[in-house]
Write a protein that holds these residues in place. Structure first.
Motif: not given
Lengths: 80, 80
Positions: A9-13, A66-74
């Motif tokens: 999921m996208l980070k809340p912010e 591969l599955l998540a972009n840690p910069v904008i997603e959790d």
């Protein structure tokens, strides 16, 4: 064989324009009471053999790489 | 306020090229034992007030209308 579900999921912010578009459509289509919608990705990862700690750590690394972009997603892992 | 999670996945008989691409990348990146990956969508729908049966039926209708394509996708609701 084991199955691990990875929910991303996208980070809340982080703004979620897709989710906002869905809330807008809800109003127009007469779905009341929907205050917010967040859209993310769901992966079902099937693993050969037993799911031991080492394999689970592999899936976590796979999610981070591969599955998540840690910069904008959790992400969260769930074993099914 | 209540939150309903809607998980949308391609029907099993539908080809999932994104999932296959991820399995291919797993091999190249040294993640062993991954036999299959299926990619889908996850929605977190927040509802005002109590989540009674009528509201839950609304969310089911919302999923059928807006969030999933019933021709190629299945969905599941989960109350959190």
């Amino acid at each position: 064989m084991a199955r691990v579900v990875v929910d991303v999921m996208l980070k809340p912010e982080i703004l979620d324009p897709q989710g906002q578009a869905i809330v807008g459509a809800c109003g127009r289509l007469g779905f009341e009471g929907v205050t917010q919608v967040r859209q993310g990705k769901r992966f079902e990862v099937e693993i050969e053999g037993e799911l031991d700690d080492a394999r689970l750590a592999d899936v976590r690394r796979l999610a981070e790489t591969l599955l998540a972009n840690p910069v904008i997603e959790d992400f969260e892992l769930r074993v099914e």
